[in-house]
Design a protein around this motif. Sequence first.
Motif, PDB file in Angstrom:
ATOM      1  N   ASN A 446       5.628  -5.629  -3.549  1.00 26.17           N
ATOM      2  CA  ASN A 446       3.991  -5.109  -4.090  1.00 26.17           C
ATOM      3  C   ASN A 446       4.074  -4.180  -5.045  1.00 26.17           C
ATOM      4  OD1 ASN A 446       3.042  -7.515  -3.055  1.00 26.17           O
ATOM      5  ND2 ASN A 446       1.741  -6.476  -1.304  1.00 26.17           N
ATOM      6  N   ASP A 475       3.157   3.967  -4.661  1.00 21.57           N
ATOM      7  CA  ASP A 475       3.290   3.673  -5.873  1.00 21.57           C
ATOM      8  C   ASP A 475       2.323   4.263  -6.967  1.00 21.57           C
ATOM      9  OD1 ASP A 475       1.133   1.910  -6.460  1.00 21.57           O
ATOM     10  OD2 ASP A 475       1.847   0.414  -5.020  1.00 21.57           O
ATOM     11  N   ARG A 494      -6.354 -12.189  -2.089  1.00 20.69           N
ATOM     12  CA  ARG A 494      -5.942 -11.839  -3.394  1.00 20.69           C
ATOM     13  C   ARG A 494      -6.828 -11.223  -4.255  1.00 20.69           C
ATOM     14  NH1 ARG A 494      -2.525 -14.515  -7.070  1.00 20.69           N
ATOM     15  NH2 ARG A 494      -1.071 -12.918  -6.595  1.00 20.69           N
ATOM     16  N   GLY A 505      -0.775 -14.493  -1.495  1.00 14.30           N
ATOM     17  CA  GLY A 505      -1.825 -13.791  -0.619  1.00 14.30           C
ATOM     18  C   GLY A 505      -1.331 -13.784   0.860  1.00 14.30           C
ATOM     19  N   LEU A 508       0.546  -9.347   2.698  1.00 18.50           N
ATOM     20  CA  LEU A 508       0.111  -8.129   3.567  1.00 18.50           C
ATOM     21  C   LEU A 508      -0.265  -8.797   4.787  1.00 18.50           C
ATOM     22  CD1 LEU A 508      -2.081  -6.029   1.028  1.00 18.50           C
ATOM     23  CD2 LEU A 508       0.190  -5.673   2.199  1.00 18.50           C
TER      24      LEU A 508
HETATM   25  P1  ADP Z   1       0.146 -11.359  -2.839  1.00 18.53           P
HETATM   26  O1  ADP Z   1       1.085 -10.154  -3.155  1.00 18.53           O
HETATM   27  O2  ADP Z   1       0.969 -12.284  -2.675  1.00 18.53           O
HETATM   28  O3  ADP Z   1      -0.983 -11.641  -3.903  1.00 18.53           O
HETATM   29  P2  ADP Z   1      -0.392  -9.665  -0.690  1.00 18.53           P
HETATM   30  O4  ADP Z   1      -1.177 -10.139   0.886  1.00 18.53           O
HETATM   31  O5  ADP Z   1       0.809  -9.194  -0.619  1.00 18.53           O
HETATM   32  O6  ADP Z   1      -0.290 -11.010  -1.603  1.00 18.53           O
HETATM   33  O7  ADP Z   1      -1.436  -8.653  -1.239  1.00 18.53           O
HETATM   34  C1  ADP Z   1      -2.601  -9.055  -1.468  1.00 18.53           C
HETATM   35  C2  ADP Z   1      -3.511  -8.436  -2.363  1.00 18.53           C
HETATM   36  O8  ADP Z   1      -3.364  -7.117  -2.288  1.00 18.53           O
HETATM   37  C3  ADP Z   1      -2.638  -8.612  -3.921  1.00 18.53           C
HETATM   38  O9  ADP Z   1      -3.021  -9.811  -4.534  1.00 18.53           O
HETATM   39  C4  ADP Z   1      -3.085  -7.418  -4.565  1.00 18.53           C
HETATM   40  O10 ADP Z   1      -4.417  -7.738  -5.281  1.00 18.53           O
HETATM   41  C5  ADP Z   1      -3.431  -6.492  -3.665  1.00 18.53           C
HETATM   42  N1  ADP Z   1      -2.245  -5.553  -3.388  1.00 18.53           N
HETATM   43  C6  ADP Z   1      -1.208  -5.441  -2.657  1.00 18.53           C
HETATM   44  N2  ADP Z   1      -0.463  -4.292  -2.702  1.00 18.53           N
HETATM   45  C7  ADP Z   1      -0.776  -3.798  -3.864  1.00 18.53           C
HETATM   46  C8  ADP Z   1      -0.421  -2.669  -4.491  1.00 18.53           C
HETATM   47  N3  ADP Z   1       0.905  -2.060  -4.374  1.00 18.53           N
HETATM   48  N4  ADP Z   1      -0.884  -2.284  -5.601  1.00 18.53           N
HETATM   49  C9  ADP Z   1      -2.187  -2.820  -5.954  1.00 18.53           C
HETATM   50  N5  ADP Z   1      -2.501  -3.847  -5.421  1.00 18.53           N
HETATM   51  C10 ADP Z   1      -1.884  -4.447  -4.339  1.00 18.53           C
END
Ligand code: ADP
Length: 545
Positions: A446, A475, A494, A505, A508
């Motif tokens: 991510n 980050d 997301r 999505g 996390l």
């Molecule tokens: P995906 O990455 O598949 O969209 P995740 O569950 O990993 O799903 O993340 C959910 C959402 O959280 C992401 O779509 C993004 O909007 C936000 N997100 C996750 N990690 C970060 C990050 N390091 N910086 C900014 N936004 C993040």
Amino acid sequence: MMRAALPPNESARLATLLSFDILDSPAETEFDDLTRLASQICETPIALISLIDADRQWFKSRVGLDAGATPRELAFCSHAILADDVMVVQNATDDVRFADNPLVEGDPGIRFYAGMPLTAKDGNHMGTLCVIDRVPRTLSAMQIGALRTLGRQVVRQMELRIASRRLARESAFRQTILNSAAESIISTTPEGIITTFSRGSEKLLGYKAAELVGKCTPAIIHDPAEVAAHAARLTEELGRPVEPGFEAFVAKAHGGGSETREWTYIRRDGTRVPVLLSVSEVADEKGAVLGFIGVARDITELKCAQADLERLAAELTRSNRDLEHFASIASHDLQEPLRMVTGYMDLLGRRYRGRLDAQADEFIGFALDGAKRMKTLIRDLLAYSRIGTREKVCESVAMSRPIDLALENLKLVIAEKQAEISVGPMPAISADPVLLTQLFQNLIGNALKFAGKETPRIAITARRGEGEWIFSVADKGIGIEDKYLVRIFEIFHRLHSREEYPGTGIGLALCKRIVEIHGGRIWAESEPHRGSVFHFSLPTDEGKD
Ligand code: ADP
């Protein structure tokens, strides 16, 4: 005749007198006994307890006189309350203050008077204890001394009277509270004999107060086996023998403490009822133990609700497991037909690209893209559903290992984006290494994906918390608005369209499950356009309960 001056503190004096709430009250033996004694000791036909009201003297007790009151201006006592000690008038006809007083000239024909002021604690004189004769005379020193003592006893009686009335009122209030409380309230002597058994107790247990009060200890409403078991526990805990009787209820309440715990009460008809009982010691202001009080509450409904809740939780766990199982099988089974679709679409693309029309090429492209996304989705869903069904492995893991593996799995993206990644010193922790690799891979993935236009700069660190280690992946990317910081951990949540950033999505949500399976927490901090930090904690061995 001379009128007595008003005492300088007259209004305070009157207020004190009124606070005793005694004016116009019926005769009481306690006071009559003292007047009679005064008349006998002083050998006078008349003795009175005279209280000086605003404009009258009123007799609380009288010997040898019929009148209940006389006007204040005629009262010898109005003069007597101006002094602090006994006032003696040997012969009223010789005294200018009284010579022409109607009580001297007429009935009852006063000649001799001796009055001891009745002095309240605040110093105010409320009236007198006086003795009167119809002939001039004196009192011996012994008689005057006795009059002083008896005067003080009259005040003492007045104090006792008001205190006992206050006590009676308070006790009536307490009794009403006690009886209107739905709870069972039982009080005992220090030795355990029941002294109060409230209406609530009667209702709950089926005994009448009269059957138990003064007769037995609360052991009668307890399960002997339960009491014995608790006494044994207390013996061990307190390091002194606790008898399996009344002592088991109050052992912990000694010294001003209290104990609240569940007990089983046994009703008069033998049925049992679970209760929550709080036992407290009752002591006087000097700390002497007056007894104990036990308050209860019937927790049958609570117990039923608890049982319902436990059953529901068990059902929920089972249905969650079923669902995970289903998701796992479904996503696994979907893979096979998907592989077929992808394979044939691929073949179609390769064989017929440029041989149909331009639109057909585009359609094949879309279909291939969709199939690829479906593959990722199924892969992630499978990973997510398998966490719950997976046998948890727990071994000592040097945390740099899963991080290295995750970085290895991400090396193409890292190289492509020329990301700068730093990894701080890492501890070893007991965990499932495969899941932790997945966890770091998602978080680092991510951080790479949401880096924005800048070169991704990622810092992975660990610090010691209380009973846990806290790991962070920071980050300098696009950041997340505050309001989404919790929701991003929900599955399929997301913040961007697929066109902006690819993804399912699930990442996390998967991280959250992995951390929770290890008994930890996960959370994020972020500032839009400045970057995000994802923290997760893992308990150390001493932090695990
Ligand atoms: P995906 O990455 O598949 O969209 P995740 O569950 O990993 O799903 O993340 C959910 C959402 O959280 C992401 O779509 C993004 O909007 C936000 N997100 C996750 N990690 C970060 C990050 N390091 N910086 C900014 N936004 C993040």
